[in-house]
Scaffold this active site. Sequence first.
Site, mmCIF file in Angstrom:
data_model
loop_
_atom_site.group_PDB
_atom_site.id
_atom_site.type_symbol
_atom_site.label_atom_id
_atom_site.label_comp_id
_atom_site.label_asym_id
_atom_site.label_seq_id
_atom_site.Cartn_x
_atom_site.Cartn_y
_atom_site.Cartn_z
ATOM 1 N N VAL A 19 0.815 -1.218 0.000
ATOM 2 C CA VAL A 19 0.000 0.000 0.000
ATOM 3 C C VAL A 19 0.847 1.266 0.000
ATOM 4 O O VAL A 19 0.333 2.351 -0.299
ATOM 5 C CB VAL A 19 -0.983 0.034 1.190
ATOM 6 C CG1 VAL A 19 -2.008 -1.073 1.069
ATOM 7 C CG2 VAL A 19 -0.247 -0.025 2.525
ATOM 8 N N SER A 69 -8.529 3.334 14.696
ATOM 9 C CA SER A 69 -8.353 2.580 15.930
ATOM 10 C C SER A 69 -8.964 3.339 17.095
ATOM 11 O O SER A 69 -8.967 4.577 17.107
ATOM 12 C CB SER A 69 -6.860 2.351 16.206
ATOM 13 O OG SER A 69 -6.650 1.828 17.507
ATOM 14 N N TYR A 118 1.621 4.761 16.708
ATOM 15 C CA TYR A 118 0.475 4.063 16.124
ATOM 16 C C TYR A 118 -0.796 4.892 16.300
ATOM 17 O O TYR A 118 -1.565 5.091 15.354
ATOM 18 C CB TYR A 118 0.321 2.696 16.790
ATOM 19 C CG TYR A 118 -0.867 1.889 16.311
ATOM 20 C CD1 TYR A 118 -0.791 1.115 15.165
ATOM 21 C CD2 TYR A 118 -2.068 1.901 17.027
ATOM 22 C CE1 TYR A 118 -1.880 0.373 14.731
ATOM 23 C CE2 TYR A 118 -3.157 1.165 16.601
ATOM 24 C CZ TYR A 118 -3.062 0.391 15.453
ATOM 25 O OH TYR A 118 -4.147 -0.332 15.034
ATOM 26 N N ALA A 119 -1.016 5.392 17.515
ATOM 27 C CA ALA A 119 -2.200 6.209 17.783
ATOM 28 C C ALA A 119 -2.195 7.477 16.940
ATOM 29 O O ALA A 119 -3.240 7.924 16.456
ATOM 30 C CB ALA A 119 -2.270 6.558 19.269
ATOM 31 N N ALA A 120 -1.012 8.069 16.743
ATOM 32 C CA ALA A 120 -0.919 9.277 15.922
ATOM 33 C C ALA A 120 -1.275 8.986 14.476
ATOM 34 O O ALA A 120 -1.999 9.762 13.826
ATOM 35 C CB ALA A 120 0.499 9.859 16.009
ATOM 36 N N LYS A 162 -3.146 6.516 13.350
ATOM 37 C CA LYS A 162 -4.570 6.197 13.261
ATOM 38 C C LYS A 162 -5.429 7.446 13.467
ATOM 39 O O LYS A 162 -6.498 7.593 12.869
ATOM 40 C CB LYS A 162 -4.928 5.127 14.288
ATOM 41 C CG LYS A 162 -4.388 3.740 13.949
ATOM 42 C CD LYS A 162 -4.930 3.218 12.634
ATOM 43 C CE LYS A 162 -4.689 1.726 12.471
ATOM 44 N NZ LYS A 162 -5.224 1.210 11.185
#
Length: 235
Positions: free
Chosen positions: A53, A131, A144-146, A148
């Site tokens: 991707v 998420s 990861y949170a940033a 998402k």
Amino acid sequence: MSSHGEPRKVAMVTGAASGIGAAVSALLSEHGWRVAGVDLRKPTSDLALIADVTDQDALREAVDSISHELGPIDLLVTVAGYYEMVPVAEITAQRWWRMLEVHLGGTRNACAVVLPEMLRRNSGQIITISSELALGGGDGDAHYAAAKGAIIGFTKSLAVEVAGKGVRVNSVAPGPTDTPLLEADSPWRDPGFLGTLPLRRLVRPEEVAEAVLFLAEEGSYFCGQVISPNAGAVI
């Protein structure tokens, strides 16, 4: 053709080889969709394609193959991604940008290659996968949170951009989900953590897929919204 003689709708699902992507592909197929799965590993779907991707040209080739083999894409679901836990002080620049490249960049790339035909037809749907951590944050997974969270901002902006052109864009933001992304010793599997959730359990991939199916088939009044199946992790 469907049981009513109408052409079956076509869905493209990235990250379709396992976990949530595989569950989404299977459920859409059960409900009569023709599904093209895209992943780094060969998915199980009507049309299985290998593509990264982060490579927009590879995704463009995938879309060309889908259009030729199955027909125009009616639905794009962007699931491809990965998860890791790293304290902020240990998130290297390489780790930071790779997380953004795969999640946010991969979502953007898929949308960019699918949208032109949707806009030409004045018809289509895009469902991004974010998420619950984008909504509530987490301990040890800020990159990861940033990434998402950025997907949610991207989703809402794109929804405004294309809503008047016949294309609906929404997001599903799952909570901790029982997939291979969560290792056996993951803190998200710890009984102590699960005991803090109102439902006392992880979300199942099939339940996330049901949220996607709802948006795709029944949620015609949803635009730029975030549905979060998360066992009550964020209320």
